[in-house]
Design an enzyme around this catalytic site. Structure first.
Site, PDB file in Angstrom:
ATOM      1  N   ASP A 121      53.585 128.240  29.369  1.00  0.00           N
ATOM      2  CA  ASP A 121      52.889 127.368  30.314  1.00  0.00           C
ATOM      3  C   ASP A 121      52.920 125.880  29.986  1.00  0.00           C
ATOM      4  O   ASP A 121      52.030 125.126  30.383  1.00  0.00           O
ATOM      5  CB  ASP A 121      51.453 127.858  30.515  1.00  0.00           C
ATOM      6  CG  ASP A 121      51.417 129.000  31.521  1.00  0.00           C
ATOM      7  OD1 ASP A 121      52.321 129.058  32.369  1.00  0.00           O
ATOM      8  OD2 ASP A 121      50.497 129.820  31.455  1.00  0.00           O
ATOM      9  N   ASP A 186      53.590 133.677  37.904  1.00  0.00           N
ATOM     10  CA  ASP A 186      52.991 132.384  37.555  1.00  0.00           C
ATOM     11  C   ASP A 186      54.023 131.428  36.955  1.00  0.00           C
ATOM     12  O   ASP A 186      53.903 130.207  37.062  1.00  0.00           O
ATOM     13  CB  ASP A 186      51.865 132.540  36.519  1.00  0.00           C
ATOM     14  CG  ASP A 186      51.030 133.780  36.658  1.00  0.00           C
ATOM     15  OD1 ASP A 186      51.522 134.783  37.206  1.00  0.00           O
ATOM     16  OD2 ASP A 186      49.886 133.782  36.191  1.00  0.00           O
TER      17      ASP A 186
HETATM   18  N1  GLY Z   1      48.464 132.689  34.130  1.00  0.00           N
HETATM   19  C1  GLY Z   1      47.827 131.857  35.009  1.00  0.00           C
HETATM   20  C2  GLY Z   1      46.808 132.498  35.878  1.00  0.00           C
HETATM   21  O1  GLY Z   1      45.890 133.135  35.427  1.00  0.00           O
HETATM   22  O2  GLY Z   1      46.898 132.365  37.053  1.00  0.00           O
END
Ligand code: GLY
Length: 406
Positions: A121, A186
């Site tokens: 991320d 994501d």
């Molecule tokens: N991984 C990011 C979310 O929880 O949306």
């Protein structure tokens, strides 16, 4: 759309026109205002949240079970870029140096995470903070930090799979799922920084990697009805799909609401940078799935999972709605099909008392009623810093997209 919503939508547009022209007046009269614009309201609320954050010298993420502010982890936390990102949007809106200084202070707290290679991320973290900072200030130091973060993210790309690996599988709850190379929908959100880095540096390696990831995800993450799986696990030796599952959704075959929003936003961004029709079509198909979903209530705020089993007695996820509306405003600008009525519906719902907290309530977060992860029993029906971030982003995009030219 009923009459009150139409009136609200017109008022929202009107408020933006007057904001633009009366920004200085609005700032001077801040103490006297009784009816705030959504951005004016956000400015007041985040002024209070900023005071708390400054006292703690920590980044606010949500509210804990005891009703206190829950700060981001001391180590890498995927949400740490959103609070400085929100401060950057307030700087953009107000042009008040106070917000620039605050954004810089809080993003500095995690600058050294630019070298972190154990998690995917970095795009979320560094693009929302330093990326907005660079966009607004052209501070070259911010660009250098983004390049380092982008290079760290690129170490997780595997050419056999054709994807950036989302989660390491040797520790934490991920180690209990028998995955080998999990990729979550994501992860589409980390591509924006890579696309942007190719624009900023002229080096195409970032964009090429983003395109490979987007294409592999397009092949494997979507169902016939254009909803998406949350997790696709790959065999790193062959690149073949091992399983399609969920981690944060209701079931492997269900449509986790925020995952649908990440996919919509991700393919809209892919189209922005490539102008490749297949990305535009995918974003439109996802939008159609979401907008026409039969069980979503009339206010346009989805349940946390489109297929949760106790609808209508399930929590909504305001974060999913905020991400969705931000993406839809952009998609509307690329499409012959109009998404404007969906945009107005969702944005006016978010700005209503049902979802926007009163000044000083909700521990000074802007929006109420988001969901982090129900399967993990974490962050259920709470504010989340990323719901606020995408809401502010949507308000700014709305102003740019739909305001009359000067
Ligand atoms: N991984 C990011 C979310 O929880 O949306």
């Amino acid at each position: 759309m009923n009459l009150s919503k139409i009136i609200f939508a017109i008022a929202l547009v009107g408020m933006f026109y007057s904001c633009k022209e009366n920004k200085a007046t609005e700032k001077m009269d801040a103490g006297k205002r009784t009816a705030l614009t959504p951005m004016g309201h956000a400015e007041e609320q985040l002024t209070l949240l900023l005071k708390e954050a400054e006292k703690a010298n920590r980044i606010p993420r949500t509210i804990d079970v005891d009703g206190n502010v829950h700060w981001t982890k001391e180590g890498f936390d995927w949400t740490e870029g959103f609070f400085p990102g929100s401060l950057w949007y307030l700087f953009e809106y107000t042009e008040d140096e106070k917000w620039r200084l605050a954004a810089e202070r809080f993003q500095t707290l995690f600058e050294d995470h630019k070298n972190y290679t154990s998690y995917h991320d970095l795009g979320f973290v560094f693009n929302c903070s330093y990326g907005n900072g660079y966009r607004l200030t052209k501070n070259e130091a911010f660009k250098d930090i983004m390049i380092t973060a982008g290079d760290s993210l690129m170490t997780r790309f595997d050419p056999t799979v054709g994807c950036i690996k989302s989660w390491d599988v040797d520790k934490g709850w991920q180690s209990e799922r028998n995955w080998r190379f999990p990729v979550i929908i994501d992860n589409m959100m980390n591509l924006e920084m890579l696309f942007e880095l190719s624009e900023l540096t002229g080096n195409q390696k970032y964009k090429e990697t983003a395109i490979l990831h987007a294409n592999t995800t397009l092949r494997n993450h979507f169902r016939e009805d254009n909803s998406s799986y949350h997790v696709v696990d790959y065999d790193p030796n062959t690149g073949k799909v091992r399983s399609k599952q969920t981690a944060q959704g209701f079931a492997d075959e269900s449509s986790w609401a925020r995952g649908q929003a990440w996919g919509l936003y991700g393919y809209t961004v892919c189209y922005r940078y490539t102008k490749d029709q297949k990305y535009l079509e995918q974003a439109q198909k996802i939008a159609d799935y979401m907008i026409h979903f039969k069980d979503t209530p009339n206010d346009g705020i989805p349940y946390w999972d489109y297929n949760a089993d106790k609808i209508p007695n399930e929590p909504r996820d305001v974060s999913a709605a905020a991400i969705t509306v931000s993406a839809l405003i952009e998609l509307d600008g690329y499409s012959a099909v109009a998404y404007r009525s969906a945009v107005d519906k969702i944005l006016s719902s978010l700005a209503s008392d049902q979802y926007t907290a009163k000044i000083g309530e909700n521990k000074n977060f802007i929006l109420k009623h988001s969901v982090g992860s129900i399967p993990h029993g974490a962050e259920i029906d709470v504010p989340l810093n990323y719901a606020d971030y995408y809401y502010l982003e949507a308000l700014m995009k709305y102003q740019k997209a739909y305001s009359k030219p000067n």
